[in-house]
Design a protein around this motif. Structure first.
Motif, PDB file in Angstrom:
ATOM      1  N   ILE B 233      -4.475  16.642  42.398  1.00  0.00           N
ATOM      2  CA  ILE B 233      -3.770  16.084  41.246  1.00  0.00           C
ATOM      3  C   ILE B 233      -2.557  15.281  41.713  1.00  0.00           C
ATOM      4  O   ILE B 233      -2.254  14.220  41.170  1.00  0.00           O
ATOM      5  CB  ILE B 233      -3.391  17.175  40.215  1.00  0.00           C
ATOM      6  CG1 ILE B 233      -2.808  16.571  38.945  1.00  0.00           C
ATOM      7  CG2 ILE B 233      -2.435  18.195  40.756  1.00  0.00           C
ATOM      8  CD1 ILE B 233      -3.805  16.379  37.867  1.00  0.00           C
ATOM      9  N   TYR B 234      -1.901  15.741  42.772  1.00  0.00           N
ATOM     10  CA  TYR B 234      -0.744  14.992  43.268  1.00  0.00           C
ATOM     11  C   TYR B 234      -1.161  13.664  43.893  1.00  0.00           C
ATOM     12  O   TYR B 234      -0.624  12.608  43.556  1.00  0.00           O
ATOM     13  CB  TYR B 234       0.053  15.841  44.261  1.00  0.00           C
ATOM     14  CG  TYR B 234       1.142  15.065  44.975  1.00  0.00           C
ATOM     15  CD1 TYR B 234       2.121  14.396  44.240  1.00  0.00           C
ATOM     16  CD2 TYR B 234       1.180  14.994  46.361  1.00  0.00           C
ATOM     17  CE1 TYR B 234       3.122  13.669  44.884  1.00  0.00           C
ATOM     18  CE2 TYR B 234       2.175  14.277  47.006  1.00  0.00           C
ATOM     19  CZ  TYR B 234       3.137  13.607  46.274  1.00  0.00           C
ATOM     20  OH  TYR B 234       4.112  12.890  46.907  1.00  0.00           O
ATOM     21  N   PHE B 235      -2.121  13.719  44.800  1.00  0.00           N
ATOM     22  CA  PHE B 235      -2.484  12.479  45.493  1.00  0.00           C
ATOM     23  C   PHE B 235      -3.219  11.503  44.567  1.00  0.00           C
ATOM     24  O   PHE B 235      -3.162  10.301  44.763  1.00  0.00           O
ATOM     25  CB  PHE B 235      -3.306  12.787  46.749  1.00  0.00           C
ATOM     26  CG  PHE B 235      -2.435  13.256  47.870  1.00  0.00           C
ATOM     27  CD1 PHE B 235      -1.759  12.350  48.665  1.00  0.00           C
ATOM     28  CD2 PHE B 235      -2.231  14.609  48.095  1.00  0.00           C
ATOM     29  CE1 PHE B 235      -0.918  12.772  49.674  1.00  0.00           C
ATOM     30  CE2 PHE B 235      -1.394  15.046  49.102  1.00  0.00           C
ATOM     31  CZ  PHE B 235      -0.729  14.132  49.891  1.00  0.00           C
ATOM     32  N   ASP B 236      -3.889  12.042  43.581  1.00  0.00           N
ATOM     33  CA  ASP B 236      -4.568  11.183  42.629  1.00  0.00           C
ATOM     34  C   ASP B 236      -3.546  10.494  41.726  1.00  0.00           C
ATOM     35  O   ASP B 236      -3.528   9.268  41.595  1.00  0.00           O
ATOM     36  CB  ASP B 236      -5.528  12.038  41.790  1.00  0.00           C
ATOM     37  CG  ASP B 236      -6.628  11.210  41.170  1.00  0.00           C
ATOM     38  OD1 ASP B 236      -6.326  10.460  40.229  1.00  0.00           O
ATOM     39  OD2 ASP B 236      -7.784  11.296  41.621  1.00  0.00           O
ATOM     40  N   PHE B 237      -2.693  11.279  41.132  1.00  0.00           N
ATOM     41  CA  PHE B 237      -1.734  10.764  40.159  1.00  0.00           C
ATOM     42  C   PHE B 237      -0.689   9.884  40.855  1.00  0.00           C
ATOM     43  O   PHE B 237      -0.378   8.775  40.414  1.00  0.00           O
ATOM     44  CB  PHE B 237      -1.058  11.943  39.456  1.00  0.00           C
ATOM     45  CG  PHE B 237      -0.640  11.641  38.053  1.00  0.00           C
ATOM     46  CD1 PHE B 237      -0.652  10.345  37.551  1.00  0.00           C
ATOM     47  CD2 PHE B 237      -0.228  12.668  37.218  1.00  0.00           C
ATOM     48  CE1 PHE B 237      -0.259  10.086  36.257  1.00  0.00           C
ATOM     49  CE2 PHE B 237       0.165  12.419  35.920  1.00  0.00           C
ATOM     50  CZ  PHE B 237       0.153  11.130  35.438  1.00  0.00           C
ATOM     51  N   ASN B 238      -0.170  10.391  41.960  1.00  0.00           N
ATOM     52  CA  ASN B 238       0.794   9.594  42.703  1.00  0.00           C
ATOM     53  C   ASN B 238       0.122   8.339  43.248  1.00  0.00           C
ATOM     54  O   ASN B 238       0.720   7.263  43.282  1.00  0.00           O
ATOM     55  CB  ASN B 238       1.402  10.421  43.840  1.00  0.00           C
ATOM     56  CG  ASN B 238       2.538   9.685  44.513  1.00  0.00           C
ATOM     57  OD1 ASN B 238       3.255   8.923  43.878  1.00  0.00           O
ATOM     58  ND2 ASN B 238       2.699   9.906  45.811  1.00  0.00           N
ATOM     59  N   GLY B 239      -1.147   8.465  43.642  1.00  0.00           N
ATOM     60  CA  GLY B 239      -1.900   7.316  44.126  1.00  0.00           C
ATOM     61  C   GLY B 239      -1.966   6.229  43.057  1.00  0.00           C
ATOM     62  O   GLY B 239      -1.681   5.058  43.323  1.00  0.00           O
ATOM     63  N   TYR B 240      -2.314   6.625  41.839  1.00  0.00           N
ATOM     64  CA  TYR B 240      -2.350   5.658  40.737  1.00  0.00           C
ATOM     65  C   TYR B 240      -0.982   5.027  40.515  1.00  0.00           C
ATOM     66  O   TYR B 240      -0.868   3.820  40.306  1.00  0.00           O
ATOM     67  CB  TYR B 240      -2.833   6.321  39.447  1.00  0.00           C
ATOM     68  CG  TYR B 240      -4.313   6.148  39.250  1.00  0.00           C
ATOM     69  CD1 TYR B 240      -4.819   4.932  38.793  1.00  0.00           C
ATOM     70  CD2 TYR B 240      -5.192   7.159  39.555  1.00  0.00           C
ATOM     71  CE1 TYR B 240      -6.169   4.752  38.639  1.00  0.00           C
ATOM     72  CE2 TYR B 240      -6.548   6.990  39.409  1.00  0.00           C
ATOM     73  CZ  TYR B 240      -7.040   5.781  38.946  1.00  0.00           C
ATOM     74  OH  TYR B 240      -8.374   5.606  38.804  1.00  0.00           O
ATOM     75  N   SER B 241       0.054   5.873  40.524  1.00  0.00           N
ATOM     76  CA  SER B 241       1.395   5.345  40.286  1.00  0.00           C
ATOM     77  C   SER B 241       1.787   4.351  41.379  1.00  0.00           C
ATOM     78  O   SER B 241       2.346   3.292  41.088  1.00  0.00           O
ATOM     79  CB  SER B 241       2.413   6.482  40.239  1.00  0.00           C
ATOM     80  OG  SER B 241       2.220   7.222  39.061  1.00  0.00           O
TER      81      SER B 241
END
Lengths: 398, 453
Positions: B233-241
């Motif tokens: 969830i961190y790398f996905d969400f931060n990745g999008y951001s």
């Protein structure tokens, strides 16, 4: 901003810009590939724009698939991904696991909810059958070669599952079964499964064949009170099955460099290929929905990637084998998956006619078909992983 | 369309940016708006109308608030429209199902799909109207400019939530420098790699734990699965951001940072200052403070917190587990506010373990929708059962998990800052791009996690 930064600030935009523009140009001008031999599937080519495609979104879906399947240098990139994956010490790629000695296995997540439904469908079919039905479920490599699986890998105890199923089958008056696990387990010194494909080898299929002939012959010993069934049994006894054919009596053919379905998913070019074996077995005719042939094998398929498809010339909804190897006038109706394709040729030495039904594609009434072949023996021949996942078994009682 | 796709990388990006950079400055907003509309409507063309309607309604509301005396009425109408649409599309079936459960009524649920990004753009446009009402920003006279703000593709579907005041001046006049573009590209690639190379990979461990069935996994595998979802969830969400921020820079915008090493937090209070910062900022600015914040006495403060956290939970998805997730944070934050924070500040090691554990537990409430399954999963976490299953996953995912853990800490940030504008940084970017394309080429698991947001 220092001077050095200013100079390097040019590099990334130019590089990145060149790459994405070049890729776009290559997408547009490189020839498209509409079939992948290696993966044995058709690939999406660039869809043409239509009003209906735009409004229902199918154009967008197709276009997105197209960008993945026609990516310039796609096979190279796919190999790079597999290599990077191995670099992280992973022994799994696209749902395929690399075990010991170069054996590839399909990934399993345990017993699926479909299994009990399929078993219930089979038992219902047996319960309503007007004659004995023989069930033979081939175990998969993950059962027989479980020692070659990586430690801790989730797998189904197929011996236990099948043991339970056979017990239920045995308790039905018309239930008969061939347990293929033991004959395979006692021959693990032979190559029973392809390293690179999810099928069993012809050697394993032959062992299965011996057990199945044994089980089909057992029908005669079945006891029944029903007068009508006794009549059938007497007729069966009159024409008891010929003994299994011996491999030494057959001409063996070997094909090297067979790379199967699991190899196509795992994508490690360093893995060794398999040898595919088949035996010359004469038939008088082989009638399929795509024509009539005089051989059970399609040797053309040996030139393509999916060589296993040579057996019975691939899956078909219904096909009929006529042979003169048994000369007893008897018929067998088989409901089966692709594991049966390399086994059925041997059964021509027990039956002059074999009707082969694949319920994935055969949508007509099964009871009508069995009425047409009222003297025929009935065999269900599947592999465990198919039994665990397929959802067409309900058609047995159609 | 999603950023982490070959379609976006090799079709949308080159065509869009060639047009965007070549056209004169006064047409850039128009190109951006049209490009964004194509981007948005690629998956579901029908919701583009809703988005356009939302622009028009809020545009008129902004003008009306600036012009007429009855400002409150127009604010109210705009909010009614914005949140009415959000509630209708996102929550109506949830309400119907619950009413049916409670009263044994048999109201039919509606066949609705959630319009892409509605939770994000509703919050963005609401910020605009509220700020016009408060006199913080001027009402935008150009429909095109306001449309560009709301539709801008980088942050449209998965954040960060960019409030109007942050981009107002850039919307009217922006300079795009080569070093901005260069930095934008490297941030974009970092985000892409974050999503494709780490989030997707560790995420499949979490998905597999679900496929095996929580009741069948051993205690070590349950912990491994929890770790992998936390990283996903961190790398996905931060990745999008990061991809959004990078693309923003390439367009000439400076979007706010959305994540700041959240897993290094030493309390949950701190975690929410570092996690999805634009969302917590929005709730603070437009809910907590208008409710009175902490200025109206202790009881009111806690009531306000309760409201904010129930809403925060609910914003993440129309299901009870998201409410539970929000309430979980309310309880912890309240306890920290009451006394725990003082203790945590004095014991950094305990605080660090405490925060990591609670964050991970909270993710399980977030990731598992079914309450019974949540119970089963926590049962496995403390089942004290051994099992070989974890060995297999440790072997296959160990390296990626370790990389993920290291990159969740500031351990390598210093090094990255040092090289990012030099040749080694450029080489790193190219390698990450190359590897990401390779993983996208063999498309297996590439989920879009925010479809419920």
């Amino acid at each position: 901003m220092n001077n050095r930064h200013f100079q390097t600030a040019y590099i990334l935009p130019i590089l990145f810009g060149l790459i994405i523009v070049l890729m776009l140009v290559l997408y547009i001008f490189l020839p498209q590939q509409d079939f992948s031999q290696k993966e044995n599937r058709t690939l999406q080519t660039r869809p043409s724009v239509t009003l209906s495609g735009l409004s229902d979104g199918s154009f967008m879906d197709k276009f997105e698939t197209y960008t993945t399947e026609q990516l310039p240098f796609r096979e190279f990139f796919v190999d790079v991904k597999a290599a990077l994956n191995r670099l992280t010490l992973s022994r799994e790629n696209n749902g395929v696991i690399l075990g010991e000695d170069g054996y590839l296995f399909e990934k399993s997540y345990g017993v699926s909810p479909q299994l009990s439904k399929n078993e219930a469908a089979i038992l219902a079919f047996l319960g309503s059958a007007d004659r004995p039905v023989t069930v033979a479920i081939a175990p998969n490599a993950s059962e027989i070669l479980k020692d070659k699986l990586p430690k801790g890998c989730i797998r189904i105890d197929q011996s236990r599952e099948l043991g339970d199923l056979y017990e239920k089958i045995g308790s039905l008056p018309n239930g008969n079964y061939a347990n293929l696990i033991e004959p395979l387990q006692t021959h693990t010194q032979e190559q029973l499964y392809y390293r690179t494909d999810h099928h069993w080898t012809t050697e394993a299929a032959y062992l299965g064949y011996l057990e199945i002939v044994n089980a089909l012959s057992d029908i005669q010993d079945a006891q029944t009170e029903n007068a009508e069934e006794q009549q059938i049994l007497r007729e069966v006894q009159e024409k008891s099955l010929p003994a299994p054919v011996k491999l030494e009596e057959l001409q063996k053919q070997e094909v090297r460099d067979f790379y199967g379905t699991l190899y196509a998913k795992y994508k490690d070019n360093g893995l060794p290929g398999d040898t595919l074996t088949y035996y010359d077995i004469p038939v008088t005719s082989f009638t399929r929905s795509d024509g009539s042939f005089d051989s059970l094998y399609d040797l053309e398929k040996l030139k393509i990637y999916d060589k296993y498809a040579m057996f019975l010339r691939g899956n078909d909804e219904i096909c009929t084998i006529h042979a003169e190897n048994a000369r007893n006038g008897r018929t067998l109706v088989v409901f089966k998956d692709s594991y049966a394709n390399c086994l059925l040729p041997f059964l021509t030495y027990q039956y002059d006619e074999i009707v082969v039904v694949d319920l994935r594609y055969y949508a007509d009434s099964v009871s009508e078909l069995l009425k047409e072949h009222e003297d025929a023996d009935i065999l269900l021949l599947y592999n465990f992983s198919f039994l665990n996942e397929d959802n067409h078994f309900y058609r047995l009682t159609s | 369309m999603i950023f982490s796709s070959l379609l976006f990388l090799f079709w949308f990006l080159p065509i869009f940016f060639i047009l965007y950079y070549l056209c004169p400055a006064r047409f850039k907003n128009a190109v951006l708006l049209v490009g964004s509309m194509i981007f948005y409507s690629w998956g579901e063309p029908k919701f583009l109308l809703l988005l356009l309607l939302s622009i028009l309604v809020n545009y008129l509301a902004g003008l009306a608030i600036a012009r007429f005396h009855n400002r409150k009425l127009f604010l109210f109408l705009a909010m009614l429209f914005d949140f009415g649409m959000l509630i209708f599309f996102k929550y109506i079936n949830f309400f119907i199902e619950n009413i049916n459960n409670l009263t044994h009524a048999n109201i039919k649920t509606l066949a609705l799909t959630l319009p892409l990004g509605i939770s994000f753009y509703t919050f963005q446009i609401a910020s605009y109207v509220i700020d016009v009402y408060k006199g913080k920003v001027k009402a935008e006279r150009s429909l095109l400019t306001l449309g560009t703000y709301l539709c801008m593709f980088p942050q449209l579907i998965a954040g960060p939530i960019v409030v109007y005041s942050e981009v107002e001046s850039a919307l009217h006049d922006r300079k795009i420098t080569l070093s901005d573009i260069s930095e934008g590209i490297s941030v974009f690639i970092l985000g892409l790699a974050s999503k494709v190379l780490i989030a997707n990979n560790v995420g499949s461990l979490w998905t597999e734990a679900g496929k095996i069935g929580y009741e069948n996994i051993s205690m070590p595998l349950a912990w491994l699965a929890m770790l992998s979802f936390s990283l996903q969830i961190y790398f996905d969400f931060n990745g999008y951001s990061l991809m959004a921020i990078g693309l923003g820079k390439m367009l000439g915008f400076n979007f706010p940072k959305n994540f700041d090493m959240p897993y290094m937090s030493k309390s949950i209070t701190e975690f929410w200052r570092r996690w999805h910062m634009t969302l917590s900022g929005w709730f603070r600015e437009y809910v907590y403070i208008p409710l009175g914040g902490n200025r109206k006495g202790t009881v009111r403060t806690y009531v306000n917190l309760l409201v904010v956290w129930t809403l925060t939970g609910f914003w993440h998805g129309a299901d009870w587990n998201f409410v539970l997730w929000g309430l979980f944070f309310f309880v912890i934050l309240a306890i920290e506010k009451l006394f725990l924070k003082n203790f945590l500040d004095r014991h950094p090691v305990i605080a660090s373990v405490y925060a990591k554990l609670l964050i991970a537990f909270s993710w399980m409430l977030f990731a598992i929708t079914d309450f019974h399954e949540i119970g089963v999963f926590f049962g496995r976490l403390f089942s004290f059962t051994a099992g070989e299953d974890a060995l297999y996953y440790l072997r296959n995912y160990g390296v990626v998990l370790i990389i993920g853990v290291i990159l969740s800490t500031p351990l390598l940030s210093g090094l990255y800052e040092k090289i990012k504008n030099r040749i080694p940084g450029i080489i790193l970017s190219m390698l990450l791009l190359f590897a990401s394309v390779a993983y996208l080429a063999d498309a297996g698991y590439n989920p879009f996690l925010y479809f419920r947001f």
